[in-house]
Design a protein around this motif. Structure first.
Motif, mmCIF file in Angstrom:
data_model
loop_
_atom_site.group_PDB
_atom_site.id
_atom_site.type_symbol
_atom_site.label_atom_id
_atom_site.label_comp_id
_atom_site.label_asym_id
_atom_site.label_seq_id
_atom_site.Cartn_x
_atom_site.Cartn_y
_atom_site.Cartn_z
ATOM 1 N N HIS A 131 1.169 4.180 -2.965
ATOM 2 C CA HIS A 131 1.029 5.626 -2.786
ATOM 3 C C HIS A 131 2.255 6.370 -3.306
ATOM 4 C CE1 HIS A 131 -2.315 4.546 -0.137
ATOM 5 N NE2 HIS A 131 -2.695 5.808 -0.212
ATOM 6 N N PRO B 116 0.086 0.409 -8.602
ATOM 7 C CA PRO B 116 -0.953 0.950 -7.719
ATOM 8 C C PRO B 116 -2.354 0.513 -8.115
ATOM 9 C CG PRO B 116 0.030 2.691 -9.055
ATOM 10 C CD PRO B 116 0.875 1.484 -9.212
ATOM 11 N N HIS C 217 -12.193 12.708 1.824
ATOM 12 C CA HIS C 217 -12.468 11.993 0.576
ATOM 13 C C HIS C 217 -13.472 12.776 -0.273
ATOM 14 C CE1 HIS C 217 -13.640 8.738 -2.141
ATOM 15 N NE2 HIS C 217 -14.900 8.941 -1.795
ATOM 16 N N VAL D 161 -4.973 -1.112 -5.515
ATOM 17 C CA VAL D 161 -6.308 -0.535 -5.323
ATOM 18 C C VAL D 161 -7.386 -1.580 -5.613
ATOM 19 C CG1 VAL D 161 -7.954 1.130 -6.258
ATOM 20 C CG2 VAL D 161 -5.623 1.845 -5.742
ATOM 21 N N ARG E 292 -5.675 11.664 -7.480
ATOM 22 C CA ARG E 292 -5.446 11.451 -6.042
ATOM 23 C C ARG E 292 -6.751 11.278 -5.271
ATOM 24 N NH1 ARG E 292 -2.185 9.159 -6.319
ATOM 25 N NH2 ARG E 292 -1.739 9.239 -4.106
ATOM 26 N N LYS E 293 -6.786 10.374 -4.267
ATOM 27 C CA LYS E 293 -7.979 10.103 -3.457
ATOM 28 C C LYS E 293 -7.629 9.939 -1.984
ATOM 29 C CE LYS E 293 -10.993 7.457 -6.371
ATOM 30 N NZ LYS E 293 -11.667 6.213 -6.504
ATOM 31 N N TRP E 294 -8.579 10.299 -1.044
ATOM 32 C CA TRP E 294 -8.461 10.004 0.379
ATOM 33 C C TRP E 294 -9.794 9.540 0.901
ATOM 34 C CZ3 TRP E 294 -4.962 14.622 2.304
ATOM 35 C CH2 TRP E 294 -3.686 14.423 1.775
ATOM 36 N N TYR F 24 -10.899 3.975 -11.336
ATOM 37 C CA TYR F 24 -9.445 3.886 -11.182
ATOM 38 C C TYR F 24 -8.812 3.107 -12.336
ATOM 39 C CZ TYR F 24 -5.028 4.104 -8.720
ATOM 40 O OH TYR F 24 -3.729 4.393 -8.391
ATOM 41 N N GLY G 235 2.147 6.319 -7.067
ATOM 42 C CA GLY G 235 1.149 7.255 -7.595
ATOM 43 C C GLY G 235 1.614 8.695 -7.527
ATOM 44 N N VAL G 236 2.201 9.081 -6.382
ATOM 45 C CA VAL G 236 2.713 10.446 -6.232
ATOM 46 C C VAL G 236 3.875 10.690 -7.193
ATOM 47 C CG1 VAL G 236 3.879 12.038 -4.647
ATOM 48 C CG2 VAL G 236 1.948 10.670 -3.842
ATOM 49 N N VAL H 248 0.834 -1.206 0.000
ATOM 50 C CA VAL H 248 0.000 0.000 0.000
ATOM 51 C C VAL H 248 0.870 1.258 0.000
ATOM 52 C CG1 VAL H 248 -1.651 1.347 1.350
ATOM 53 C CG2 VAL H 248 -1.975 -1.114 1.097
ATOM 54 N N ILE H 249 1.912 1.263 0.835
ATOM 55 C CA ILE H 249 2.824 2.411 0.880
ATOM 56 C C ILE H 249 3.509 2.599 -0.464
ATOM 57 C CG2 ILE H 249 4.965 3.293 1.905
ATOM 58 C CD1 ILE H 249 4.111 1.888 4.512
#
Length: 211
Positions: free
Chosen positions: A34, A191, A74, A195, A67-69, A156, A37-38, A30-31
């Motif tokens: 991210h 990613p 969110h 996801v 980008r999503k939260w 996505y 993606g960044v 997961v890290i």
């Protein structure tokens, strides 16, 4: 007694030592997703050189729209995503009109329109999840959440395909060449897989794992 852990078929019937290794591998994935993606967003932002032309704002806006939260953040981010994506669409439409180029002439543009349409549908599902009583909906909330999550996954994956299709464009291939092109081309895949795993596992039954 170990804390509750989200159920996943991959982690089923593991010993506790193996389970914790599996859990940390998931966290690492997961890290890494991210970070990937960044990194992709930053790479596209640098390559597009925003401000050098009308078109240059399109890759930047669409990269930022990935980008999503969660929860209220969110909601804010999803609204921002739609605004930025619409802005990116406006820039490319204006750029094509200026150069008198055809619209929807490539797979990138067609996938992009599908992604925006799916994003709007996902946003509508999100409104239904939060305000089912206000909208007088008879569909059970768990099913609404399933629809919302499924739309999110579709969005996505469509966004990933759209980005990869953009890397086949003349503009991108003129800027990036050789092995670097292949490395960046495959960057969105990781990613997307993470996801996909998170969303599909999020709607499977949960159970407690204890010692």
């Amino acid at each position: 007694m170990w804390s509750d852990v989200e159920y996943s078929p991959v982690g089923e019937e593991l010993g506790m030592r193996d389970f914790w290794l599996y859990a940390w591998m998931r966290r690492a994935a997961v890290i890494a997703a991210h970070v990937t993606g960044v990194s992709l967003t930053l790479i596209i932002a640098v390559l597009s050189r925003p401000g050098t032309s009308l078109f240059s704002w399109h890759p930047l806006c669409m990269a930022l729209a990935s980008r999503k939260w969660k929860v209220r953040l969110h909601w804010f981010c999803q609204t921002l995503v739609l605004v930025v994506a619409a802005t990116g669409l406006g820039f490319i439409v204006a750029s094509k009109n200026l150069s008198e180029s055809r619209h929807l002439a490539t797979w990138h543009s067609r996938l992009g329109i599908c992604t925006l349409a799916a994003s709007a549908l996902q946003a509508a599902c999100g409104v239904c999840v939060v305000y089912p009583k206000l909208l007088c909906l008879s569909t059970p909330p768990p099913r609404l959440k399933l629809y919302h999550g499924t739309c999110g996954l579709v969005v996505y994956l469509l966004a990933t395909l759209t980005i990869m299709a953009a890397m086949l464009s003349d503009w991108y291939q003129a800027v990036v060449k050789g092995p670097v092109w292949w490395a960046i081309f495959l960057l969105p895949v990781f990613p997307a897989l993470v996801v996909m795993n998170q969303i599909t596992n999020g709607y499977l039954p949960r159970k407690k794992i204890s010692s």
